[in-house]
Enzyme design. Sequence first.
Site, PDB file in Angstrom:
ATOM      1  N   GLU A  76      39.525  40.811 -24.006  1.00  0.00           N
ATOM      2  CA  GLU A  76      40.830  41.219 -24.052  1.00  0.00           C
ATOM      3  C   GLU A  76      42.042  40.721 -23.262  1.00  0.00           C
ATOM      4  O   GLU A  76      42.842  41.178 -22.777  1.00  0.00           O
ATOM      5  CB  GLU A  76      40.938  42.862 -24.098  1.00  0.00           C
ATOM      6  CG  GLU A  76      40.093  43.510 -25.067  1.00  0.00           C
ATOM      7  CD  GLU A  76      40.193  44.839 -25.238  1.00  0.00           C
ATOM      8  OE1 GLU A  76      40.960  45.691 -24.261  1.00  0.00           O
ATOM      9  OE2 GLU A  76      39.883  45.528 -26.274  1.00  0.00           O
ATOM     10  N   GLU A  83      34.452  44.370 -30.986  1.00  0.00           N
ATOM     11  CA  GLU A  83      34.206  45.799 -30.750  1.00  0.00           C
ATOM     12  C   GLU A  83      34.902  46.653 -31.602  1.00  0.00           C
ATOM     13  O   GLU A  83      36.098  46.515 -31.963  1.00  0.00           O
ATOM     14  CB  GLU A  83      35.116  45.835 -29.091  1.00  0.00           C
ATOM     15  CG  GLU A  83      34.345  45.533 -28.187  1.00  0.00           C
ATOM     16  CD  GLU A  83      34.966  45.713 -26.751  1.00  0.00           C
ATOM     17  OE1 GLU A  83      35.677  46.747 -26.711  1.00  0.00           O
ATOM     18  OE2 GLU A  83      34.791  44.942 -25.917  1.00  0.00           O
TER      19      GLU A  83
HETATM   20  C1  GAL Z   1      38.014  48.074 -25.100  1.00  0.00           C
HETATM   21  C2  GAL Z   1      37.414  47.197 -23.937  1.00  0.00           C
HETATM   22  C3  GAL Z   1      35.892  47.699 -23.539  1.00  0.00           C
HETATM   23  C4  GAL Z   1      36.145  49.380 -23.330  1.00  0.00           C
HETATM   24  C5  GAL Z   1      36.705  50.069 -24.561  1.00  0.00           C
HETATM   25  C6  GAL Z   1      37.017  51.378 -24.342  1.00  0.00           C
HETATM   26  O1  GAL Z   1      39.419  47.596 -25.062  1.00  0.00           O
HETATM   27  O2  GAL Z   1      37.151  45.817 -24.341  1.00  0.00           O
HETATM   28  O3  GAL Z   1      35.594  47.089 -22.468  1.00  0.00           O
HETATM   29  O4  GAL Z   1      36.839  49.360 -22.180  1.00  0.00           O
HETATM   30  O5  GAL Z   1      37.859  49.234 -24.792  1.00  0.00           O
HETATM   31  O6  GAL Z   1      36.082  52.051 -24.115  1.00  0.00           O
END
Ligand code: GAL
Length: 921
Positions: free
Chosen positions: A185, A275
């Site tokens: 990110e 993700e």
């Molecule tokens: C995303 C991040 C992950 C984790 C997730 C929330 O933005 O890339 O590492 O933090 O949010 O659990």
Amino acid sequence: MKLRRALLALALVVAGLIGLAPAANAARHQVSYDKYSIMIDGKRVLLQGAEFHYFRLPSPDLWRDILEKEKAAGFNTVSLYFHWGYHSPAPGVYDFTGVRDVDRLLRLAEEVGLYVVARPGPYINAETTGGGFPAWLKLVAGRARSSAPGYTAAYRDWLAHLNPIIARHQVTRGGSVLLYNVENEYAVNTDAAYMQDLQDTARSHGIDVPITTNNCCDAASWSSTWGSGPGAVQIPGVDDYPQSFDCANAGTVWGPWGAGVTERVRADAPVFAAEYQAGAIDLNNAGYEACRALTGVPYMKYFQKNNLIVSGTTALNYYMGFGGTNWGWLAQPNDVYTSYDYGAAITEGRQLTAKYDEFKRQGYFLRALTPLTKTDPAAAPAAPGLETAARVNPDTGTRFVLLRNTSTSAVDSVVEGLPVRLAGRDAKILVAGYDLGGQRLRLSTSEIMTHLPIGGRDVAVLYGSGSTLLEYASEPRASVLQGAVRTSFSGGVLRLDYDDAAPARVLISGGGRRPLLLLLGSAADVASYWQDGPVLVRGTSLVRSAAVAGGQVALRADTATAGPVEVFAGGAPRSVTVNGRPVAVRGTASGSFAGTLPGARAVALPVLDRRKQHAEAPEAQPGFDDSRWRVADKTTSLSSVEPLSRPVLFSDEYGFHTGGVWYRGRFTATGAETAVNLNAITGRRGNYLVWLNGRYLGSAAGGVQADSEPPANPSPGAGSFPLSGLTPGSTAVLSVFVQNMGNNDDWTADDNRMRQPRGLVGARLVGSVATLTWRIQGTARIDPVRGPLNNGGLFGERAGWSLPGFPDRAWPAAGSSVSPGVTWFRTGFRLSLPRGQDTSVALRFDGPPPAGYRALVYLNGWNLGQYGAEIGPQTDFVLPTGLLRPDGPNTLAVAVVATTPSNVKAPRLVVVGVQRGGVGA
Ligand code: GAL
């Protein structure tokens, strides 16, 4: 022998034809991609992955359990962050052994048959201490996540150690690493040279698979801005968390952060949901069951299906598949506590949930319906009262029609002449124009879970009430083997109508096609099916693998309770074994074999009634010898947080990065002292306790992450402790124990958060000009097995009281009351858990977490939990097998840090799940 090998080879070939999973010791493969999907040796793959953090499951044998469970749900990929700080206690020092053996992890992924998205950071976020940065990086000059020289040298060294391990496991070398994800990110304060260097460094270490990155929140960030210029990656991914993290309001939350449709970032690369939300952190202490509800089956059906059809995603990774445990000081303190269960489909105690069933229904569908790997948007049919969207495969003409009910009540509608009913906020993907094995499906208003050829016929599993239209040259025979199904034939189309109140089976033969066995039922009914390669199984709690060889079907399966098992397999098998044991089976009218399997045996756990107790904290006593402690005398630091007094007392400056830290401050009293004013920054949930000349003065809460952000709090974690009656000229000793709770992340990449100090940030005497001089003590040494994050600086930790071998014979039997300060409890217990089954055990504290004290839980020396009202709502602490000896002696040590006189609860052992079978069976 020769025959067995030949049969095994044949089984592998069959499995290879049907599944798309990597095989152990497979040959080198070519990876390519276009705008539709990733291809391996030119064959399109729909990548469906789940995130797994090996560092949150410190028991390598259980890694296989999780990977097999993911595979059994239909996933073909596991996404792995690699945690720099977990492997590196000091600059230039790395550990890849034991629970840190990532080579073993990648080997396991290969053996289980999962592709890997490798995510080495250097920054990973992940709600872990430092966002994956080692805390020593706070002392390295130059902005982290930039091309500053100090940071560059540090991350290159990390990657120089990690990349070669990843490189040798790439698909291109016969392994299973398919994508390499740089950074995390990285959307603000971007530095193209840095992003480019991460990629150039990877290439120089032999990484030759496509490189990706996960963009935050939407695609409007850097990959699109920077197009194909320096730093842009080949296959950009996007993170989507449509359901937010408001677990406390799970009942009313519905997509506050958008529709969850992953955006296309590049025209020449597939859409990659790097993700996709599959759980939540428990930001408001609602407990993880609430997070599981927030991201439960309705959310999964609606949002995930939405994403698949609206954006045509062909690579996706659900975050998290299994969350695990922030054991030791792994947690980033501001967002999470010990458990990182995440409300995921597989619980922290490794149990499967209703979310797992939904993943399986969708996962099998994605695996079976290969035309999904190449689709374009298409005109969607109307369905009054429902929203529709569609995609079509340009080569096969197969259409995928998404039906969405945006209202909260059920809607009856009609699509292409067939009635369809959707519950409130439900979604369905219908398939039309599809060669289902040897069949031609015109349209079904049921959803397809899977289909496969078995023994010269097709077997298909469909769910949900509806109608299915199949095309035939002439009227086929349709025999209803079970349930109520109405059939009719006209115009070359066989129509079947049914509802899903009870399971149904229809065998269709003739009509110019090979036979088809249709297995129909409700979503819950079909969740009892498992497929591995060419074998379909109904029943059991989990089928880890299935193989057909030498006339035998060999299943590796778990069963919680006794119940039926039914096996569909080709090759006219003569016998069935489960976990190596023969099972009595009989043939059925469906052409399957049916039998009964035993469940798990009952488990009796010992009562923890041999507890012993010992108080500590000699550091609070004026006569304590601290002459070997580090002198704290620095006057500068790289942190943007200005110390409120000198010397700088930030614990990291003196090499103490983890857990509790002791300070002893001396001054020559003037007699005029009226108070000591302290400030400490601990991260959320931390606190500190203060003594003067052995007398307890009280405690205060530590400062938090927000204290260092604009507008900065001028007095973070403040505590004022009255002093009086000091004899002029006497030496006074202040003892302060600060419970640091892990380090901040670096989400904003601005260098301020991650450098926020821990420990005392200010100490001033009121009413006196006396000078304070300080010594500091934290973790005594890094535990060579448990690693840099296991221990803090409690006296008992430094003296081995947490370890199994510590001689506690002379300790008195435990009571329940403790004074302010530190008290340890220890107990031994012996387990002899039944063999051949997987018993998941936790330590439970009954009732709500207490105020006034907190407890650190050590199992056989492993720090597995922090308990108390100030920490979080958690009352169960999972004790993973491997650290927990299932057959032999175990030692539990609990360090209680009390801020007020307290009565301490005694915990007990509980079973959180038990199945016959297990990973070792
Ligand atoms: C995303 C991040 C992950 C984790 C997730 C929330 O933005 O890339 O590492 O933090 O949010 O659990």
